[in-house]
Scaffold this motif. Structure first.
Motif, short mmCIF file in Angstrom:
data_model
loop_
_atom_site.label_atom_id
_atom_site.label_comp_id
_atom_site.label_asym_id
_atom_site.label_seq_id
_atom_site.Cartn_x
_atom_site.Cartn_y
_atom_site.Cartn_z
N UNK A 1 0.81 -1.22 0.00
CA UNK A 1 0.00 0.00 0.00
C UNK A 1 0.84 1.26 0.00
N UNK A 2 2.13 1.13 0.31
CA UNK A 2 3.05 2.26 0.35
C UNK A 2 2.57 3.36 1.30
N UNK A 3 1.94 2.95 2.39
CA UNK A 3 1.49 3.92 3.37
C UNK A 3 2.68 4.54 4.09
N UNK A 4 2.54 5.81 4.41
CA UNK A 4 3.56 6.48 5.21
C UNK A 4 3.46 5.92 6.63
N UNK A 5 4.37 6.29 7.49
CA UNK A 5 4.31 5.83 8.88
C UNK A 5 2.91 6.06 9.43
N UNK A 6 2.39 5.04 10.09
CA UNK A 6 1.05 5.14 10.66
C UNK A 6 0.93 4.10 11.76
N UNK A 7 -0.16 4.14 12.47
CA UNK A 7 -0.40 3.16 13.52
C UNK A 7 -1.69 2.41 13.22
N UNK A 8 -1.67 1.14 13.51
CA UNK A 8 -2.85 0.31 13.36
C UNK A 8 -3.35 -0.17 14.71
N UNK A 9 -2.96 0.52 15.77
CA UNK A 9 -3.28 0.07 17.12
C UNK A 9 -4.77 -0.15 17.34
N UNK A 10 -5.60 0.63 16.69
CA UNK A 10 -7.04 0.44 16.85
C UNK A 10 -7.50 -0.88 16.24
N UNK A 11 -6.78 -1.37 15.24
CA UNK A 11 -7.14 -2.61 14.55
C UNK A 11 -6.40 -3.83 15.12
N UNK A 12 -5.16 -3.61 15.54
CA UNK A 12 -4.32 -4.70 16.03
C UNK A 12 -3.78 -4.29 17.39
N UNK A 13 -4.33 -4.84 18.42
CA UNK A 13 -3.84 -4.51 19.75
C UNK A 13 -3.89 -5.76 20.61
N UNK A 14 -3.37 -5.64 21.80
CA UNK A 14 -3.35 -6.78 22.70
C UNK A 14 -3.66 -6.33 24.12
N UNK A 15 -4.03 -7.28 24.92
CA UNK A 15 -4.23 -7.04 26.34
C UNK A 15 -3.34 -8.04 27.07
N UNK A 16 -2.36 -7.58 27.82
CA UNK A 16 -1.97 -6.18 28.02
C UNK A 16 -1.37 -5.59 26.75
N UNK A 17 -1.29 -4.27 26.71
CA UNK A 17 -0.76 -3.60 25.52
C UNK A 17 0.69 -3.98 25.24
N UNK A 18 1.11 -3.76 24.00
CA UNK A 18 2.50 -3.90 23.54
C UNK A 18 2.93 -5.33 23.25
N UNK A 19 2.02 -6.28 23.31
CA UNK A 19 2.39 -7.67 23.03
C UNK A 19 1.99 -8.13 21.63
N UNK A 20 1.57 -7.23 20.75
CA UNK A 20 1.24 -7.60 19.38
C UNK A 20 2.49 -7.38 18.53
N UNK A 21 2.79 -8.35 17.68
CA UNK A 21 3.94 -8.24 16.78
C UNK A 21 3.49 -8.68 15.39
N UNK A 22 3.65 -7.82 14.43
CA UNK A 22 3.33 -8.17 13.05
C UNK A 22 4.54 -8.81 12.38
N UNK A 23 4.30 -9.88 11.62
CA UNK A 23 5.38 -10.55 10.90
C UNK A 23 5.04 -10.52 9.42
#
Length: 152
Positions: free
Chosen positions: A130-152
Motif C-alpha cells: 500500500x506504500x502507506x507512510x508511517x502510521x499506527x494500526x493500534x485500533x485494529x491490532x492490539x493486545x491485552x496487556x498492551x504492547x504484546x502484538x507483533x506483526x510478521x
C-alpha cells in the motif's frame, strides 16, 4: 503463558528496562540475537523467513488468491484498485498462508523475546504494497496487556 523468569510480566521482554542484561542470559543464536537487538532498538527487525519452501508458498498464494485480489493477467501484475484490495484471514482457508502464519521457528523466537507464548491470530494479504507512510494500526491490532502484538 508468561515466563516466570520474565522480570516485568506486563512488559514484553524486548522492551524491558533490563533487556540488555536479560539478552545475555538467553540462549540465542547470532541471528536471533540480531533480531532481538533490532526489535529492542528499532521496533522492527528484517530477517530471512525460516521456511525452505517460502518461494514456492508465495507463488502458490499468489496463484490461489489472484482471482479474489483482481489479478487476472498472465504476468500476475495487479494494481491497488482491482479486486477486493485485501484478504483478511486467508490463513483460515489457504494452507500456505497458514504455514507462514504458524511458522514454529518464528513463533518460538517471538515467545522467547516477548516472554509469553506467541500465537497467530490474523493474516492480511494484499496484491501490492500500500506504500502507506508511517502510521499506527493500534485500533485494529492490539493486545491485552498492551504492547504484546507483533506483526510478521
Amino acid at each position: 503463558m508468561t515466563d516466570p523468569a520474565c522480570p516485568f510480566p506486563g512488559i514484553p521482554l524486548i522492551e524491558s528496562p533490563v533487556f540488555t542484561a536479560e539478552i545475555e542470559r538467553m540462549d540465542l543464536t547470532a541471528i536471533e540475537r540480531d533480531i532481538a537487538i533490532a526489535l529492542n532498538r528499532d521496533g522492527y527487525a528484517v530477517f530471512d523467513f525460516p521456511d525452505a519452501d517460502i518461494e514456492e508458498r508465495i507463488a502458490r498464494i499468489r496463484q490461489n488468491l489472484a482471482p479474489k485480489l483482481g489479478i487476472d493477467n498472465e504476468d500476475g501484475e495487479s494494481s491497488k484498485f482491482g479486486g477486493v484490495g485485501r484478504i483478511q484471514d486467508a490463513w483460515q482457508f489457504d494452507p500456505d498462508v497458514q504455514a507462514i502464519a504458524a511458522n514454529t521457528v518464528v513463533l518460538d523466537l517471538l515467545s522467547r523475546l516477548y516472554g509469553r507464548q506467541a500465537f497467530p491470530f490474523q493474516t492480511l494479504n494484499f496484491p501490492v504494497g500500500t506504500q502507506q507512510h508511517f502510521h499506527t494500526d493500534a485500533v485494529h491490532f492490539s493486545s491485552i496487556p498492551p504492547r504484546f502484538m507483533c506483526g510478521v
